[in-house]
Design an enzyme around this catalytic site. Structure first.
Site, PDB file in Angstrom:
ATOM      1  N   SER A  42      36.200  41.919  43.141  1.00  0.00           N
ATOM      2  CA  SER A  42      37.052  41.753  44.176  1.00  0.00           C
ATOM      3  C   SER A  42      37.496  40.515  44.400  1.00  0.00           C
ATOM      4  CB  SER A  42      36.341  42.185  45.572  1.00  0.00           C
ATOM      5  OG  SER A  42      35.000  41.444  45.628  1.00  0.00           O
ATOM      6  N   ASP A 338      35.929  37.704  54.976  1.00  0.00           N
ATOM      7  CA  ASP A 338      35.594  38.865  55.554  1.00  0.00           C
ATOM      8  C   ASP A 338      33.887  38.986  55.348  1.00  0.00           C
ATOM      9  OD1 ASP A 338      35.667  39.408  53.074  1.00  0.00           O
ATOM     10  OD2 ASP A 338      36.812  41.126  53.063  1.00  0.00           O
ATOM     11  N   HIS A 341      34.100  37.627  50.895  1.00  0.00           N
ATOM     12  CA  HIS A 341      35.228  36.843  50.104  1.00  0.00           C
ATOM     13  C   HIS A 341      36.089  35.725  50.760  1.00  0.00           C
ATOM     14  CE1 HIS A 341      35.357  41.260  49.530  1.00  0.00           C
ATOM     15  NE2 HIS A 341      35.000  40.843  48.011  1.00  0.00           N
TER      16      HIS A 341
END
Ligand SMILES: *[C@@H]1O[C@H](CO)[C@@H](O)[C@H](O)[C@H]1NC(C)=O
Ligand SMILES: *[C@@H]1O[C@H](CO)[C@@H](O)[C@H](O)[C@H]1NC(C)=O
Ligand SMILES: *[C@@H]1O[C@H](CO)[C@@H](O)[C@H](O)[C@H]1NC(C)=O
Length: 372
Positions: A42, A338, A341
């Site tokens: 991610s 968040d 990240h």
């Protein structure tokens, strides 16, 4: 007439000057990269998770404030704006690397300047192996590193037409093998008692992928370590005794585990360098690069480094607006976006470190322009 002639002359001189400038420019860019092929999770995903997964899985990610700082809309990046790969692409004068999902779905025509195969949640180890180690407790992402490298191999005939053409393309291509391997640690419970067994396997998977890419023709590769996950808001366990945290408030246990993994990745890279002297393999010290701002947040304009800028919370489950969560006023003053990240502001500093060579061994080629 006479005037016309002199105008023509001026135009001609201007054009010549421009063409010389153009040549100088081309001269400067010589040796730089003309494509990027990227693998990871991610921290590098630019739309593969949203492109390949059930939308109900990704409700939050498909809405603002994701993308609010730069793109003005959600893009599938787990960020308020650009991620590391975006800054690097900009620095080398390349387009933002399109996600493989968009290639598959026919939304991208030009793939000669790169493709991003990174998928959020991806592991270095084969997803089925992870499942077996978790007693089949499910995971969201089956597109582990070997799957991503398989996609690259499958796409290769569309990328270049024959050996010579592929060699020409890859000679100017930059490959990122990760970062990856953080999810492996997490999904296996950040478990110290099994780390001695799992970390060498994780590193072997990263090594295997790197070798496959070299065998497929990659000649410039970056293999990053992992970031200090113990400083990442979403991974910091609260309420433990004070000695569990370092002076910055980071969770020591997790950082120690990541350090172990990074040491082995670095070692594996140095062995690969010996084994493949004709290719350039850069170890990128992601951990050290991120520590720059954790160690001196004010220097980089950060006032909050451990709390996330955005906490999603749906106030109305039907409407799924998430407006009942928390959104910080200025993401540029937060390192964490968040929970899991980084913000664009933090990624920018890390991207700078990829290029400038303080944390890349050896450094990358000179970019066309500085990251700004
Ligand atoms: C770590 O792994 C060991 C051995 O498999 C297991 O007994 C233990 O419960 C695990 N600990 C955590 C925190 O998952
Ligand atoms: C790495 O590749 C070797 C040789 O193909 C294989 O035996 C091994 O299982 C692979 N390791 C991992 C972790 O995938
Ligand atoms: C939640 O959103 C739905 C759809 O917009 C709306 O019909 C409903 O009245 C809302 N419920 C509440 C409690 O606000």
């Amino acid at each position: 007439m006479g005037q016309d002639k002199s105008m023509k002359k001026i135009v001609f001189i201007l054009l010549s000057a421009l063409s010389i400038l153009g040549k100088c420019h081309a001269g400067n860019s010589q040796g730089a990269y003309e494509a990027m092929f990227t693998f990871g999770d991610s921290l590098s995903d630019t739309g593969n998770y949203v492109g390949f997964h059930d939308p109900s899985d990704i409700e939050v990610l498909n809405k603002l404030p994701y993308g609010k700082t730069f793109f003005g809309k959600p893009t599938g990046r787990f960020c308020d704006g650009r991620i590391i790969l975006d800054f690097i692409a900009e620095a080398y004068g390349l387009p933002f690397v399109p996600p493989y999902a968009d290639v598959i779905h026919g939304k991208v025509q030009n793939i000669r300047q790169g493709v991003n195969f990174a998928v959020a949640g991806a592991t270095a180890l084969d997803a089925n192996f992870i499942l077996s180690k978790r007693n089949q407790k499910p995971i969201k992402t089956m597109e582990s590193l070997d799957v991503q490298v398989g996609w690259f191999k499958k796409l290769k005939p569309s990328l270049c037409s024959n050996e010579q053409d592929c060699a020409r393309l890859f000679k100017k291509s930059l490959f990122f093998v990760g970062e990856i391997g953080g999810n492996d640690l997490g999904l296996l419970g950040f478990n110290f008692s099994t780390a001695g067994e799992t970390i060498p396997l994780i590193v072997e998977a990263i090594t295997n992928a790197t070798i496959t890419l070299i065998e497929e023709g990659a000649v410039h590769l970056v293999v990053p370590g992992n970031p200090p996950m113990g400083c990442t808001a979403g991974f910091i366990k609260s309420g433990l005794s004070k000695d569990q945290y370092d002076s910055r408030g980071c969770f020591k246990r997790l950082n120690t585990l990541v350090e172990l993994e990074n040491k082995e990745i670095k070692q594996a890279v140095s062995e690969l360098k010996k084994k493949y002297p004709h290719v350039t393999i850069t170890f990128f010290d992601y951990y050290g690069a991120a520590n720059q701002f954790y160690d001196a947040p004010q220097k980089y304009g950060f006032s909050e480094m451990l709390k996330p800028c955005f906490v999603a919370k749906a106030c109305n489950d039907t409407a799924k607006t998430y407006t009942c969560g928390f959104l910080c006023e200025n993401p540029a003053t937060y390192t964490n976006w968040d929970g899991a990240h980084y913000t664009e502001a933090a990624y920018k500093i890390i991207a700078q470190s990829v290029i400038d060579g303080h944390f890349s061994h050896p450094p990358l080629k000179h970019p066309l322009k500085k990251i700004a």
